[in-house]
Design an enzyme around this catalytic site. Structure first.
Site, PDB file in Angstrom:
ATOM      1  N   CYS B  88      28.157  -0.493  28.857  1.00  9.38           N
ATOM      2  CA  CYS B  88      29.608  -0.692  28.749  1.00  9.38           C
ATOM      3  C   CYS B  88      30.199  -0.157  27.455  1.00  9.38           C
ATOM      4  O   CYS B  88      31.314   0.370  27.454  1.00  9.38           O
ATOM      5  CB  CYS B  88      29.975  -2.158  28.958  1.00  9.38           C
ATOM      6  SG  CYS B  88      29.115  -3.302  27.863  1.00  9.38           S
ATOM      7  N   HIS B 164      32.730  -7.230  27.060  1.00  7.39           N
ATOM      8  CA  HIS B 164      33.677  -6.412  27.793  1.00  7.39           C
ATOM      9  C   HIS B 164      34.461  -5.529  26.841  1.00  7.39           C
ATOM     10  O   HIS B 164      34.946  -6.003  25.816  1.00  7.39           O
ATOM     11  CB  HIS B 164      34.620  -7.336  28.564  1.00  7.39           C
ATOM     12  CG  HIS B 164      35.394  -6.611  29.588  1.00  7.39           C
ATOM     13  ND1 HIS B 164      34.806  -5.834  30.547  1.00  7.39           N
ATOM     14  CD2 HIS B 164      36.724  -6.486  29.776  1.00  7.39           C
ATOM     15  CE1 HIS B 164      35.735  -5.293  31.296  1.00  7.39           C
ATOM     16  NE2 HIS B 164      36.910  -5.662  30.849  1.00  7.39           N
TER      17      HIS B 164
END
Lengths: 465, 361
Positions: B88, B164
């Site tokens: 990510c 995230h």
């Protein structure tokens, strides 16, 4: 009470993957076994061989992994392949939708072996498949150069494993993926019937369920367990010695995308540079010093990169905290037990500096120095390793690994129990005799230090100092 | 291309700066900022990354935001979906960089190739292209720590969390939010007319703030990273320009004006500060790659040989006991406080939920 010194070898074969922690396994125990038949290539089709058989994986005395197939009727072990970690993958052949067909595929060569499941119930297939991969690619011992926890790691092959067992593999060896898929994908109706008929003759119904009281097929999977596979006559035993592996093998894990990949990491690159393999030749000795053991592990040096693999392959107990009530011994934070005020005085001692220096990273960005020793122990990276080590210790899976550091029997025992407190206290216990202590001490230092040293050049340098 | 092929890496500006360099991209670095307003001074600012930990169930799902699914995806915006969790960070950085058009920034072969090769793919396939890029994966993995973060986390009994990353970048006069878990980029509207492009972040600040609040919990841990032009390059340019100018039109006597001298001195110092920073990043990365466990064991053995280990273990056990006691005490009083607040609230008849009272720690 006296501690029976277990043979080193059985400590080494203490399995590291989940579910097998704690017990000391005899060398001949199978790691995975299941009923399966072999298949052969005929006229462009892969066909099942109508024989009841068993696939099993075991680790021999010399810590090498064996993938074997045995005929359950004759008892003959027809295939005994030595598998080096990351060299092969055992997977389901999805192109064959009608049968439970699995393929043992090699990365270093195009050899392929097909098997069809003869276990009565299909529900364990995936699990068995995973176990095969796990055990082959994470052999129950540290120091054998593997990558990525379980399953299909993408490391370049270590090379040279699994010679042919006659015509089967050589016939299949030329096949590429697309050819294979056409063999299965285009399976004709008659082939389909043939497969099913095979199964029926075995006492398997089309759905794969075992009929009760059929021709001896009702025997349990453990029927072969009592046999010692090693030493039995194995007509097609294959073995490629570590020496055959290409020189760059240690760098394989550097090139791949597997978890432990580090292109420039000295420890990994040097795994092959040492090339010590098979120093002592005799593979049957049970009592080995750490140095000998280390030398005989694939690659010849303790693979520090394996620590990461070991740590990832250790399953954390569900919801357990690092110092939870579940683990043995009192709770404490290992970082608290290594406060900087206790470490700095050690680092001021010239002898200890020399002793610890080899354990520092050796990178052009970070040359070794006394200064770096001090900075290291205060770095977050060091402290994180301390925490990780403590956590790993508490899982009880680190016994074989710490044994390689020459910490002494009591400490290894504590590690096997996951008792961090006992482990620490064991390190302060006096060694058996002064003479043995001196010998063990120097050997341990040498071994541990050589484990940390990335290449032979450094070793020479250190010996001079 | 599976999860197991990508390692977790630390979210650290030094890691990201070196990561970008590892991809072959030149002219940028990553810096951490502690408040959104800090970003205003950073010029040129190529993009912002907002990184936070959230519980896996809370991971963002599409709402009625204006998700871009039109031709801009082919013509103006590069957007790849996240297909591998562990990648990510790299995904966010690559999504950001591939949308930067600035004279300072040189993408380099690897990223340029990825961009052209995957230009016509849909977002998911772009994500797959990135996940399958051996070089990008290799560089990414070279920053993983020896001791697996996952392992640490799972044993620490932390909640099932994921990190995230969301990138904010101006593209052709509009502000976009690039979140690899969403179907497409989110359009936050045109940057105000008359606003110099370099001031784009002022428009972004309220947007980001809103986003932060949306994911806020009482324990929100987040990081703000700014992708800026490489400082050292800029400083060096300034110094070179200055020295060149002085060489040409300088004082015949060969001396420097005080102001010029001061400026040169300042620039030189600033440059060496930047060099020290890069060296520090490299040292930290070298430490990250190194497995200290053998050293830890050796230190423990030394302490054992010197008879100090037992005492240290005793002290550590005591410390741990004290912490447990304090924690228990804290929990007890927190419960008491919460209950007291509840009682007070209902007594006062305000109808406020007592649970809103924050426990005192």
């Amino acid at each position: 009470k006296s501690l029976q010194k277990p043979p080193r070898q059985s400590t080494m074969s203490h399995a590291l993957f989940a579910g097998s922690g704690g017990s000391v396994a005899p060398a001949s125990r199978y790691l995975v076994e299941f009923k399966a038949g072999k298949m052969t290539l005929q006229d462009g089709w892969v066909r099942p061989i109508n024989k009841k058989g068993m696939v099993y994986v075991h680790q021999s005395d010399d810590n090498l992994m064996h993938f074997c197939w045995k005929d359950r009727t004759s008892g003959l072990v027809e295939d005994d392949l030595i598998i080096f970690p990351d060299d092969c993958e055992f997977k389901r052949v999805t192109q064959c939708t009608t049968g439970r067909v699995y393929l043992l595929k090699f990365k270093s060569s195009s050899k392929k072996y097909f098997f069809w499941m003869q276990e009565p119930k299909e529900d364990k297939d995936a699990d068995l498949c995973k176990k095969v991969n796990d055990s082959l690619n994470n052999p129950p011992q540290p120091g054998s150069g593997r990558a990525g926890g379980g399953g299909a790691a993408s490391a370049g092959g270590i090379g040279g494993a699994g010679g042919g067992s006659g015509s089967l593999s050589s016939a299949l060896s030329g096949l590429g993926e697309s050819e294979l898929s056409s063999m299965f994908g285009n399976i004709s109706q008659s082939e389909l019937m043939q497969l099913l008929q095979m199964g029926m003759q075995m006492g398997l119904s089309p759905s794969g369920m075992m009929r009760p009281a059929s021709t001896g097929a009702g025997s349990t999977a453990s029927d072969g367990a009592s046999e010692a596979p090693t030493g039995s006559s194995v007509p097609s035993r294959v073995q490629s010695s570590p020496g055959v592996r290409p020189a760059g093998s240690g760098a394989n894990s550097a090139a791949s995308g597997a978890r432990q990949t580090m292109p420039e990491r000295p420890a990994t690159a040097a795994a092959s540079a040492g090339g010590v393999a098979a120093g002592s030749g005799g593979g049957r000795e049970l009592q080995q010093t750490p140095l000998q053991q280390q030398q005989r592990t694939a690659g010849g040096r303790i693979q520090l990169s394996d620590l990461q693999t070991i740590l990832t392959s250790i399953q954390a107990p569900e919801g357990a905290a690092p110092a939870s009530a579940g683990s043995a011994g009192a709770q404490f934070d290992l970082n608290d037990a290594l406060p900087i005020e206790s470490l700095l005085p050690l680092l001021a001692d010239a002898q200890l500096q020399a002793r610890l220096m080899p354990f520092l990273p050796d990178s052009p960005d970070l040359p070794r120095s006394v200064d770096e020793l001090r900075r290291s122990v205060q770095s977050p990276q060091f402290r994180q390793c301390v925490s990780a080590f403590a956590a790993a210790l508490r899982t009880g899976e680190l016994g074989p690994l710490v044994a390689q550091f020459g910490v002494g029997e009591a400490a290894v025992q504590a590690a096997n129990e996951g008792n961090a407190e006992a482990f620490m206290r064991a390190l302060q216990q006096p060694k058996p005799t002064a003479a043995a202590a001196a010998a063990e001490g120097s050997e341990d230092v040498e071994m541990a230090a050589s484990a940390a040293k990335p290449d032979a050049k450094d070793e020479e340098k250190m010996d001079e100092s | 291309m599976s999860e197991s092929d990508w390692c977790l890496i630390e979210s650290d500006p030094g890691v990201f700066t070196e990561l970008i360099r590892g991809f072959g991209c030149k002219g940028v670095e990553v810096e951490e900022i502690w408040s959104l307003e800090d970003s205003i001074e950073l010029k040129p600012l190529h993009g912002l990354i907002f990184l936070f930990m959230c519980e896996k169930e809370q991971q963002p799902t599409d709402t009625d935001e204006s998700i871009v699914l039109d031709s801009r995806l082919e013509e103006e915006i590069y957007f790849a979906n996240q297909v591998v969790n562990n990648a990510c960070a790299t995904l966010a950085i690559v999504n950001l960089l591939l949308n930067v058009q600035h004279q300072d920034v040189e993408l380099g072969d690897a990223l340029q190739n990825l961009k052209s090769f995957s230009a016509s793919f849909d977002s998911k396939t772009k994500g797959l292209a990135l996940a399958n890029s051996p070089l990008i994966r290799q560089v990414h993995n070279s920053f993983s720590r020896q001791t697996m973060l996952e392992f640490d986390n799972s044993l620490a009994g932390e909640r099932d969390e994921a990190s995230h990353f969301i990138a904010y970048v101006p593209i052709n006069g509009r502000l976009y939010e690039l979140d690899g878990l969403k179907r497409g980029p989110i359009d936050h509207g045109r940057l105000p007319d008359g606003l110099p492009t370099e001031e784009w972040v002022q428009h972004a600040i309220p947007v980001i703030r809103k986003r932060m609040q949306r994911y806020a919990s009482s324990e929100l841990r987040f990081t703000l990273l700014a992708v800026i032009s490489d400082r050292k390059t800029a400083l060096q340019k300034q110094l070179d320009t200055m020295t060149a100018a002085l060489d040409e039109g300088g004082d015949e006597s060969g001396g420097l004006t005080e102001a010029a001298a001061a400026e040169i001195s300042r620039l030189t110092e600033a440059i060496s500060h930047e060099e020290e920073k890069i060296a520090r990043y490299k040292r930290e990365n070298a430490r990250r790659r190194h497995n200290y466990i053998p050293m830890v064991v050796e230190l423990l053995k030394i302490l054992g040989e010197r008879g100090q280990l037992n005492g240290l273990v005793d002290a550590a056990i005591d410390k741990s006991r004290n912490r447990q006691a304090w924690k228990a005490e804290g929990d007890r009083s927190a419960t008491k406080d919460a209950q007291a607040a509840k009682t007070a609230a209902s007594a006062a008849g305000t109808g406020e939920k007592g649970a809103d009272a924050k426990p005192s720690n």
